[in-house]
Scaffold this active site. Sequence first.
Site, PDB file in Angstrom:
ATOM      1  N   SER A  72       0.831  -1.198   0.000  1.00  0.00           N
ATOM      2  CA  SER A  72       0.000   0.000   0.000  1.00  0.00           C
ATOM      3  C   SER A  72       0.868   1.250   0.000  1.00  0.00           C
ATOM      4  O   SER A  72       1.989   1.245   0.537  1.00  0.00           O
ATOM      5  CB  SER A  72      -0.866  -0.015   1.264  1.00  0.00           C
ATOM      6  N   TYR A  96      -1.730  -0.759  10.997  1.00  0.00           N
ATOM      7  CA  TYR A  96      -2.053  -1.310   9.673  1.00  0.00           C
ATOM      8  C   TYR A  96      -0.889  -1.075   8.710  1.00  0.00           C
ATOM      9  O   TYR A  96      -0.413  -2.002   8.038  1.00  0.00           O
ATOM     10  CB  TYR A  96      -3.336  -0.656   9.120  1.00  0.00           C
ATOM     11  N   LYS A 100       1.973  -3.697   6.581  1.00  0.00           N
ATOM     12  CA  LYS A 100       2.359  -3.697   5.154  1.00  0.00           C
ATOM     13  C   LYS A 100       3.875  -3.542   5.022  1.00  0.00           C
ATOM     14  O   LYS A 100       4.513  -4.227   4.224  1.00  0.00           O
ATOM     15  CB  LYS A 100       1.648  -2.559   4.405  1.00  0.00           C
TER      16      LYS A 100
END
Length: 291
Positions: A72, A96, A100
């Site tokens: 991302s 989050y 990644k």
Amino acid sequence: MLVFYCALSTCSNFKGYYVIRFDAVIHFAGLKAVGESVSKPLLYHDNNIVGTITLLEVMAAHGCKNLVFSSSATVYGWPKKVPCTEEFPLSAVNPYGRTKLFIEEICRDLRNSDSQWKIILLRYFNPVGAHPSGLIGEDPRGTPNNLMPFVQQVAVGRRQALTVFGKDYSTKDGTGVRDYIHVVDLADGHIAALKKLSDPKIGCDVYNLGTGKGTSVLEMVTAFEKASGKKIPLQIAGRRPGDAEVVYASIKKAETELKWKAKYGIEEMCKDQWNWASKNPFGYGSLESKK
Ligand code: UDP
């Protein structure tokens, strides 16, 4: 929720039975709500990171070492300048994003340990829209975290107004700027990445999937109002913690090396999203299931 897409082929073994052989895996499974990751970090680390390690182990056990992973643009943190090139320094501003980033690092370590692995990390910018058929679209559980699913729910009357997080950024209209990409273009980017895995030069390589264009929150709202014919009432609020001001992609590397470029603009994104929303105002469920 974990979903894996695998490129398969069959071959017969010595007894003449057909067995399934996995040529490559596209791993786009993972939890993705930033707010939830702050309140439930272990859930995110367990699901996203441990889930990926398990997948990599299973792939290795089956002799499949070709992976396309959904990373991302969040790994660019608050970029110091735009457009973001793949060489920018990486950082994470929430659990989050950290998952990644950690998974990217795990993939780089894995490739360094074993040159049979071929891994492409795709850094998604802001996927929006829906399949043009109106049969497949986004249907978040609970309150949507992302802009366009929220706008969509206001348009169908499920929510009263869109809260705009910040109108005091140094942008054209004071609202945050992002690089929105049609989900169909994003899907095509995966096909291009799968094809690229057969290039002997691939090790663990990273590509941005964006359009290279920055669009503000208010511009997206206006485009959606035009596509839907619905007025989206706005409530201006303070900035959302952790939000960057302007993020958009450099698309040069994907264009040159993957031979892939996004085809659709925000008009098509909003048109297809409204087509999905108007046909499925309660997503995949009924009104009752959403109460
Ligand atoms: N945004 C907003 N209201 C919302 C959700 C998002 O104003 O209800 C803004 C957010 O501040 C950002 C942009 O819309 O400037 C895109 O946010 P999103 O969460 O969709 O993507 P991300 O911030 O992860 O790039």
